[in-house]
Write a protein that holds these residues in place. Structure first.
Motif, PDB file in Angstrom:
ATOM      1  N   LYS A 131      -5.490  68.406 -53.835  1.00  0.00           N
ATOM      2  CA  LYS A 131      -5.377  67.097 -54.404  1.00  0.00           C
ATOM      3  C   LYS A 131      -6.650  66.099 -53.872  1.00  0.00           C
ATOM      4  O   LYS A 131      -6.535  64.472 -53.986  1.00  0.00           O
ATOM      5  CB  LYS A 131      -4.557  66.056 -54.277  1.00  0.00           C
ATOM      6  N   LEU A 132      -8.017  66.462 -53.048  1.00  0.00           N
ATOM      7  CA  LEU A 132      -8.737  65.658 -52.244  1.00  0.00           C
ATOM      8  C   LEU A 132      -9.978  66.870 -52.816  1.00  0.00           C
ATOM      9  O   LEU A 132      -9.323  68.401 -52.589  1.00  0.00           O
ATOM     10  CB  LEU A 132      -8.823  66.412 -51.043  1.00  0.00           C
ATOM     11  N   ALA A 133     -11.173  66.575 -53.040  1.00  0.00           N
ATOM     12  CA  ALA A 133     -12.104  67.177 -53.341  1.00  0.00           C
ATOM     13  C   ALA A 133     -13.172  66.075 -52.182  1.00  0.00           C
ATOM     14  O   ALA A 133     -13.692  65.219 -52.261  1.00  0.00           O
ATOM     15  CB  ALA A 133     -12.322  66.589 -54.681  1.00  0.00           C
ATOM     16  N   VAL A 134     -13.927  67.566 -52.729  1.00  0.00           N
ATOM     17  CA  VAL A 134     -15.329  67.159 -52.101  1.00  0.00           C
ATOM     18  C   VAL A 134     -16.507  67.540 -52.746  1.00  0.00           C
ATOM     19  O   VAL A 134     -16.524  68.897 -52.887  1.00  0.00           O
ATOM     20  CB  VAL A 134     -15.585  67.945 -50.443  1.00  0.00           C
ATOM     21  N   LEU A 135     -17.320  66.286 -52.987  1.00  0.00           N
ATOM     22  CA  LEU A 135     -18.686  66.156 -54.013  1.00  0.00           C
ATOM     23  C   LEU A 135     -19.784  66.518 -52.597  1.00  0.00           C
ATOM     24  O   LEU A 135     -20.070  65.801 -52.684  1.00  0.00           O
ATOM     25  CB  LEU A 135     -18.829  65.149 -54.820  1.00  0.00           C
ATOM     26  N   PHE A 158     -10.768  70.882 -52.242  1.00  0.00           N
ATOM     27  CA  PHE A 158     -11.764  71.397 -53.462  1.00  0.00           C
ATOM     28  C   PHE A 158     -12.676  70.717 -54.204  1.00  0.00           C
ATOM     29  O   PHE A 158     -13.083  69.745 -53.880  1.00  0.00           O
ATOM     30  CB  PHE A 158     -11.247  71.320 -54.995  1.00  0.00           C
ATOM     31  N   VAL A 159     -13.986  71.768 -53.924  1.00  0.00           N
ATOM     32  CA  VAL A 159     -15.618  71.070 -53.659  1.00  0.00           C
ATOM     33  C   VAL A 159     -16.081  72.403 -55.088  1.00  0.00           C
ATOM     34  O   VAL A 159     -15.893  72.707 -55.902  1.00  0.00           O
ATOM     35  CB  VAL A 159     -15.800  72.311 -52.634  1.00  0.00           C
ATOM     36  N   VAL A 160     -16.900  70.641 -55.445  1.00  0.00           N
ATOM     37  CA  VAL A 160     -17.557  70.754 -56.772  1.00  0.00           C
ATOM     38  C   VAL A 160     -18.898  70.982 -56.221  1.00  0.00           C
ATOM     39  O   VAL A 160     -19.663  69.346 -55.417  1.00  0.00           O
ATOM     40  CB  VAL A 160     -17.302  69.939 -57.837  1.00  0.00           C
ATOM     41  N   ALA A 161     -19.600  71.800 -56.611  1.00  0.00           N
ATOM     42  CA  ALA A 161     -21.775  71.444 -56.335  1.00  0.00           C
ATOM     43  C   ALA A 161     -21.777  71.675 -57.766  1.00  0.00           C
ATOM     44  O   ALA A 161     -22.841  72.402 -58.221  1.00  0.00           O
ATOM     45  CB  ALA A 161     -22.191  72.306 -55.955  1.00  0.00           C
ATOM     46  N   VAL A 206     -16.822  62.148 -60.957  1.00  0.00           N
ATOM     47  CA  VAL A 206     -16.120  61.690 -60.379  1.00  0.00           C
ATOM     48  C   VAL A 206     -14.653  61.444 -60.962  1.00  0.00           C
ATOM     49  O   VAL A 206     -13.755  61.447 -60.564  1.00  0.00           O
ATOM     50  CB  VAL A 206     -17.062  60.359 -59.462  1.00  0.00           C
ATOM     51  N   GLU A 207     -14.930  61.109 -62.496  1.00  0.00           N
ATOM     52  CA  GLU A 207     -14.149  60.592 -63.455  1.00  0.00           C
ATOM     53  C   GLU A 207     -13.378  61.685 -63.867  1.00  0.00           C
ATOM     54  O   GLU A 207     -12.048  61.943 -64.017  1.00  0.00           O
ATOM     55  CB  GLU A 207     -14.886  60.524 -65.222  1.00  0.00           C
ATOM     56  N   ILE A 259      -7.167  64.318 -58.671  1.00  0.00           N
ATOM     57  CA  ILE A 259      -7.795  64.735 -57.045  1.00  0.00           C
ATOM     58  C   ILE A 259      -7.156  63.262 -56.941  1.00  0.00           C
ATOM     59  O   ILE A 259      -8.019  62.199 -57.759  1.00  0.00           O
ATOM     60  CB  ILE A 259      -8.617  64.928 -57.639  1.00  0.00           C
ATOM     61  N   SER A 260      -7.177  63.263 -56.061  1.00  0.00           N
ATOM     62  CA  SER A 260      -6.618  61.796 -55.358  1.00  0.00           C
ATOM     63  C   SER A 260      -7.091  60.937 -54.184  1.00  0.00           C
ATOM     64  O   SER A 260      -7.631  60.169 -54.048  1.00  0.00           O
ATOM     65  CB  SER A 260      -4.903  61.596 -54.704  1.00  0.00           C
ATOM     66  N   ALA A 261      -8.271  61.787 -54.009  1.00  0.00           N
ATOM     67  CA  ALA A 261      -9.358  61.040 -52.829  1.00  0.00           C
ATOM     68  C   ALA A 261     -10.623  62.256 -52.532  1.00  0.00           C
ATOM     69  O   ALA A 261     -10.365  63.443 -53.307  1.00  0.00           O
ATOM     70  CB  ALA A 261      -8.719  61.306 -51.616  1.00  0.00           C
ATOM     71  N   ILE A 262     -11.680  61.179 -53.030  1.00  0.00           N
ATOM     72  CA  ILE A 262     -13.112  61.878 -52.742  1.00  0.00           C
ATOM     73  C   ILE A 262     -13.879  61.611 -51.834  1.00  0.00           C
ATOM     74  O   ILE A 262     -14.134  60.401 -52.156  1.00  0.00           O
ATOM     75  CB  ILE A 262     -13.148  62.041 -55.074  1.00  0.00           C
ATOM     76  N   GLY A 263     -14.349  62.954 -51.389  1.00  0.00           N
ATOM     77  CA  GLY A 263     -15.503  62.835 -50.559  1.00  0.00           C
ATOM     78  C   GLY A 263     -17.056  62.720 -50.951  1.00  0.00           C
ATOM     79  O   GLY A 263     -16.551  63.784 -51.762  1.00  0.00           O
ATOM     80  N   ALA A 264     -17.595  62.733 -50.568  1.00  0.00           N
ATOM     81  CA  ALA A 264     -19.067  63.399 -51.476  1.00  0.00           C
ATOM     82  C   ALA A 264     -19.925  63.078 -49.501  1.00  0.00           C
ATOM     83  O   ALA A 264     -20.585  62.637 -49.167  1.00  0.00           O
ATOM     84  CB  ALA A 264     -19.690  62.124 -52.127  1.00  0.00           C
TER      85      ALA A 264
END
Length: 239
Positions: A39-43, A69-72, A110-111, A118-123
């Protein structure tokens, strides 16, 4: 607008590098790694060389291994900066790929992450990407931010930040020299509602976290230290 340090030590791009896979996210081809159930993502928002850089993907995999969960995404849409192209210097390339366009393209990403549950996003903003991340942090689209040797980020940008932010900079950096980073630190220390952290790494140059020489033991050690700080920040603020 952009100095030679931004383009030093260019990576050899490899579209098949990394432990993750490619998928479409928010309209962009995206390198995805880590548990899809997190539920936690890093962009990751990259430097001018884009999302096929092997050391960039290695760092994304390292963050994913910590449970994120990581996305680039490919913010340059198949058109990363090519240092050997004499007909298109960095200034010309930036006219087609300004950080403002990166910000517009990041919003659907992000959307899309939120639509995945995902409940929280870091970048993470690296060089060019730091400006995009700061803009996301101003409008509270992310909960935590880490800037790695930022480019184009101003004092006014830092004044507007609403997300917890860590700035990891280099002692040898024309884009964000230590004097500027110390101004960032002063501003953040006067913002009690935001946790801010600024660290200047000695004896390293702009780009040291993702464009280092893997055979240089000291370079690897400095990069690993920054990666550890990055992970600690997201572990603390993404809940």
């Amino acid at each position: 607008m952009s100095g030679p340090q931004c383009c030093s030590n260019p990576p050899t791009l490899n579209p098949s590098s990394g432990a993750g896979h490619l998928e479409q996210l928010g309209g962009l081809n995206t390198y995805v790694t880590g548990s899809p159930h997190s539920k936690l993502a890093v962009l990751f928002i990259t430097d001018v060389y884009g999302y096929e850089a092997p050391l960039l993907r290695k760092l994304a995999d390292k963050v994913a291994a910590a449970g994120f969960f990581v996305v680039a995404p490919d913010f340059f849409k198949g058109d990363p900066y090519v240092p050997d192209d004499a007909n298109r210097p960095i200034r010309d390339w930036l006219q087609d790929h300004g950080p403002d366009k990166g910000f517009d393209d990041a919003k659907p990403v992000v959307e899309a992450l939120k639509n995945k549950g995902i409940s929280a996003i870091g970048a993470v903003g690296i060089c060019w990407g730091a400006k995009v991340v700061v803009d996301l942090a101003k409008v509270e689209l992310i909960q935590a931010a880490v800037l790695l040797h930022p480019s184009f980020v101003t004092v006014d940008d830092i004044k507007g930040v609403k997300a917890h932010i860590s700035v990891l900079g280099a002692e040898i950096d024309q884009m964000s020299p230590p004097e500027l980073l110390k101004q960032f630190e002063e501003i953040l220390s006067a913002k009690p509602e935001v946790d801010g952290f600024v660290k200047i790494f000695p004896k390293v140059s702009h780009g040291w976290t993702v464009r280092y020489n893997v055979e240089d033991e000291e370079a690897v050690k400095s990069a690993d230290e920054a990666h550890g700080d990055l992970l600690a920040w997201f572990t603390k603020y993404l809940k």
